[in-house]
Motif scaffolding. Structure first.
Motif, PDB file in Angstrom:
ATOM      1  N   LEU A 110       0.828  -1.205   0.000  1.00  0.00           N
ATOM      2  CA  LEU A 110       0.000   0.000   0.000  1.00  0.00           C
ATOM      3  C   LEU A 110       0.857   1.247   0.000  1.00  0.00           C
ATOM      4  N   GLY A 111       0.307   2.314  -0.572  1.00  0.00           N
ATOM      5  CA  GLY A 111       0.933   3.624  -0.494  1.00  0.00           C
ATOM      6  C   GLY A 111       0.243   4.434   0.595  1.00  0.00           C
ATOM      7  N   MET A 112       1.000   5.260   1.297  1.00  0.00           N
ATOM      8  CA  MET A 112       0.398   5.993   2.401  1.00  0.00           C
ATOM      9  C   MET A 112       1.115   7.328   2.583  1.00  0.00           C
ATOM     10  N   SER A 113       0.336   8.400   2.656  1.00  0.00           N
ATOM     11  CA  SER A 113       0.901   9.719   2.891  1.00  0.00           C
ATOM     12  C   SER A 113       1.080   9.954   4.386  1.00  0.00           C
ATOM     13  N   THR A 114       1.507  11.163   4.743  1.00  0.00           N
ATOM     14  CA  THR A 114       1.843  11.460   6.134  1.00  0.00           C
ATOM     15  C   THR A 114       0.637  11.395   7.065  1.00  0.00           C
ATOM     16  N   ALA A 115      -0.479  12.020   6.668  1.00  0.00           N
ATOM     17  CA  ALA A 115      -1.637  12.116   7.572  1.00  0.00           C
ATOM     18  C   ALA A 115      -2.110  10.747   8.058  1.00  0.00           C
ATOM     19  N   PRO A 116      -2.364   9.766   7.167  1.00  0.00           N
ATOM     20  CA  PRO A 116      -2.770   8.449   7.678  1.00  0.00           C
ATOM     21  C   PRO A 116      -1.660   7.719   8.410  1.00  0.00           C
ATOM     22  N   HIS A 117      -0.405   8.013   8.066  1.00  0.00           N
ATOM     23  CA  HIS A 117       0.686   7.435   8.855  1.00  0.00           C
ATOM     24  C   HIS A 117       0.550   7.831  10.327  1.00  0.00           C
ATOM     25  N   LEU A 118       0.308   9.100  10.561  1.00  0.00           N
ATOM     26  CA  LEU A 118       0.261   9.607  11.927  1.00  0.00           C
ATOM     27  C   LEU A 118      -1.074   9.335  12.609  1.00  0.00           C
ATOM     28  N   GLU A 119      -2.171   9.385  11.848  1.00  0.00           N
ATOM     29  CA  GLU A 119      -3.506   9.294  12.442  1.00  0.00           C
ATOM     30  C   GLU A 119      -4.048   7.872  12.509  1.00  0.00           C
ATOM     31  N   LEU A 120      -3.802   7.065  11.471  1.00  0.00           N
ATOM     32  CA  LEU A 120      -4.446   5.764  11.365  1.00  0.00           C
ATOM     33  C   LEU A 120      -3.512   4.584  11.636  1.00  0.00           C
ATOM     34  N   PHE A 121      -2.292   4.681  11.173  1.00  0.00           N
ATOM     35  CA  PHE A 121      -1.368   3.555  11.213  1.00  0.00           C
ATOM     36  C   PHE A 121      -1.149   2.985  12.614  1.00  0.00           C
ATOM     37  N   PRO A 122      -0.986   3.838  13.646  1.00  0.00           N
ATOM     38  CA  PRO A 122      -0.750   3.285  14.993  1.00  0.00           C
ATOM     39  C   PRO A 122      -1.899   2.414  15.493  1.00  0.00           C
ATOM     40  N   ASP A 123      -3.131   2.698  15.066  1.00  0.00           N
ATOM     41  CA  ASP A 123      -4.271   1.873  15.481  1.00  0.00           C
ATOM     42  C   ASP A 123      -4.455   0.656  14.579  1.00  0.00           C
ATOM     43  N   VAL A 124      -4.228   0.844  13.269  1.00  0.00           N
ATOM     44  CA  VAL A 124      -4.508  -0.217  12.311  1.00  0.00           C
ATOM     45  C   VAL A 124      -3.459  -1.325  12.359  1.00  0.00           C
ATOM     46  N   ASP A 250      13.300  30.123  12.864  1.00  0.00           N
ATOM     47  CA  ASP A 250      12.021  30.825  12.947  1.00  0.00           C
ATOM     48  C   ASP A 250      11.157  30.552  11.714  1.00  0.00           C
ATOM     49  N   LEU A 251      11.483  29.510  10.961  1.00  0.00           N
ATOM     50  CA  LEU A 251      10.678  29.127   9.809  1.00  0.00           C
ATOM     51  C   LEU A 251       9.332  28.569  10.271  1.00  0.00           C
ATOM     52  N   LEU A 252       8.338  28.697   9.413  1.00  0.00           N
ATOM     53  CA  LEU A 252       7.006  28.166   9.683  1.00  0.00           C
ATOM     54  C   LEU A 252       6.630  27.153   8.623  1.00  0.00           C
ATOM     55  N   MET A 253       5.658  26.292   8.980  1.00  0.00           N
ATOM     56  CA  MET A 253       5.115  25.336   8.015  1.00  0.00           C
ATOM     57  C   MET A 253       3.610  25.232   8.205  1.00  0.00           C
ATOM     58  N   MET A 254       2.909  24.971   7.122  1.00  0.00           N
ATOM     59  CA  MET A 254       1.497  24.609   7.194  1.00  0.00           C
ATOM     60  C   MET A 254       1.405  23.120   6.885  1.00  0.00           C
ATOM     61  N   LEU A 255       0.940  22.350   7.880  1.00  0.00           N
ATOM     62  CA  LEU A 255       0.938  20.897   7.784  1.00  0.00           C
ATOM     63  C   LEU A 255      -0.409  20.336   8.207  1.00  0.00           C
ATOM     64  N   PRO A 256      -0.726  19.110   7.789  1.00  0.00           N
ATOM     65  CA  PRO A 256      -1.957  18.475   8.281  1.00  0.00           C
ATOM     66  C   PRO A 256      -1.967  18.427   9.807  1.00  0.00           C
ATOM     67  N   VAL A 257      -3.136  18.557  10.392  1.00  0.00           N
ATOM     68  CA  VAL A 257      -3.284  18.636  11.842  1.00  0.00           C
ATOM     69  C   VAL A 257      -2.714  17.414  12.545  1.00  0.00           C
ATOM     70  N   GLN A 258      -2.552  16.302  11.827  1.00  0.00           N
ATOM     71  CA  GLN A 258      -2.024  15.076  12.435  1.00  0.00           C
ATOM     72  C   GLN A 258      -0.614  15.269  12.993  1.00  0.00           C
ATOM     73  N   TRP A 259       0.153  16.218  12.426  1.00  0.00           N
ATOM     74  CA  TRP A 259       1.493  16.467  12.955  1.00  0.00           C
ATOM     75  C   TRP A 259       1.420  16.993  14.385  1.00  0.00           C
ATOM     76  N   LEU A 260       0.388  17.744  14.690  1.00  0.00           N
ATOM     77  CA  LEU A 260       0.243  18.293  16.036  1.00  0.00           C
ATOM     78  C   LEU A 260      -0.365  17.278  17.000  1.00  0.00           C
ATOM     79  N   ARG A 261      -1.174  16.365  16.475  1.00  0.00           N
ATOM     80  CA  ARG A 261      -1.851  15.391  17.334  1.00  0.00           C
ATOM     81  C   ARG A 261      -0.967  14.208  17.715  1.00  0.00           C
ATOM     82  N   TYR A 262       0.038  13.919  16.900  1.00  0.00           N
ATOM     83  CA  TYR A 262       0.832  12.712  17.146  1.00  0.00           C
ATOM     84  C   TYR A 262       1.607  12.859  18.451  1.00  0.00           C
ATOM     85  N   PRO A 263       1.500  11.896  19.368  1.00  0.00           N
ATOM     86  CA  PRO A 263       2.091  12.048  20.709  1.00  0.00           C
ATOM     87  C   PRO A 263       3.575  12.393  20.703  1.00  0.00           C
ATOM     88  N   LEU A 264       4.363  11.785  19.833  1.00  0.00           N
ATOM     89  CA  LEU A 264       5.805  12.023  19.845  1.00  0.00           C
ATOM     90  C   LEU A 264       6.170  13.414  19.364  1.00  0.00           C
TER      91      LEU A 264
END
Length: 314
Positions: A110-124, A250-264
């Protein structure tokens, strides 16, 4: 009971066709008959006859012969896509037959982008491993454009990630959940108290090829709110680059919210909470139309749907 002549002929013909596809793929992959014969453990004349019979049946040459090997003709290139898909589908059918008999081995790719890696993969992953502990699971990191070819030729079972703008008719899209983005910087960032994109107009930004069309989305977002184009200071080719760059600059990024939710990562970044909405493409499953997944691959998708259901409720 002896086989009827007709049934025997069908079985022989099918075997010959599958062997011809095997030989064709080996020659295409290895770049020559000699290398293909060595790889398959067959005699060169047998490979040459197999390719000649295949070309005769198709009515076109599949290879151009050169002193140093062979090269696919335009017809050969088109046939390669079909033959590759057939090869993978035969392997998938073999895995499916075994899994339906109770076997728990085989392969799921399977192919998987960052958001499902962080949000879904740990449970699945734990639930999938509990059900199919001996399945070889191959996970390809990337967004849809990078894996479309693998989906079409059958070397990949399905993709999980941001919904593509369009897909070929051979593929179908199933939405799992809607998504959003956040703006992240280092802890103690001087713009941490900003409340709008306008207050970030002079900031410098990182974009990355592993997010979904980062430059195309950050620019239009600023334009939509009447702001000058964002200052794109760095392009990261991997998550490792911005994971080290953000906390030390001091650089900024706009990223999927999963980056902020992931415990690590939760305590690594500072979210800058602006009032503007930062939509992201919904996360979806993309798979081939009309071709069923193996029981193992389908079970993985079932686990994805179940985990996505919890996200939608949340």
């Amino acid at each position: 009971m002896a086989e009827s002549p007709d049934r025997y002929q069908i079985r022989i013909t099918l075997t010959m066709k599958l062997n011809a596809l095997r030989d064709f793929l080996a020659v295409a992959e290895r770049g020559g008959v000699r290398a293909a014969a060595r790889h398959l453990g067959l005699a060169q004349p047998a490979i040459s006859r197999s390719i000649a019979e295949l070309e005769k049946e198709l009515g076109a040459a599949l290879f151009e012969r050169h002193a140093k090997g062979v090269q696919l003709t335009p017809v050969g290139q088109a046939f390669l896509r079909r033959a590759t898909a057939i090869h993978h589908e035969i392997q998938r059918a073999h895995d499916e037959a075994g899994q339906l008999r109770g076997a728990v081995n085989g392969r799921v790719t399977l192919g998987m982008s960052t958001a499902p890696h962080l949000e879904l993969f740990p449970d699945v992953l734990p639930a999938f491993r509990a059900r199919f502990p001996d399945i070889h699971l191959e996970v390809v990191d990337g967004v849809y454009p990078l894996v479309e070819g693998a989906l079409l030729d059958g070397s990949m079972d399905f993709y999980v990630g941001p919904a593509p703008a369009r897909v070929p008719g051979e593929l179908r899209v199933e939405k799992l959940f809607d998504n959003t983005r956040v703006i992240l910087g280092r802890k103690g960032h001087p713009l941490a108290q900003a409340k709008s994109l306008r207050e970030l107009a002079d900031a410098h930004w990182i974009t990355t090829s592993i997010t979904h069309k980062a430059e195309e989305e950050l620019g239009p977002l600023f334009e939509k709110h009447g702001l000058p184009a964002p200052k794109l200071a760095m392009r990261a080719q991997s998550a490792l680059t911005f994971l080290t760059a953000l906390p030390s600059s001091d650089l900024l990024m706009m990223l999927p919210v999963q980056w902020l939710r992931y415990p690590l990562l939760r305590d690594t970044f500072q979210e800058i909470k602006v009032r503007e909405k930062l939509p992201a493409p919904p996360v979806c499953i993309v798979q081939r139309t009309g071709l069923p997944l193996t029981p193992a691959a389908e079970h993985y998708c079932t686990l994805l749907r179940r985990a996505a259901g919890h996200i939608r409720k949340r």
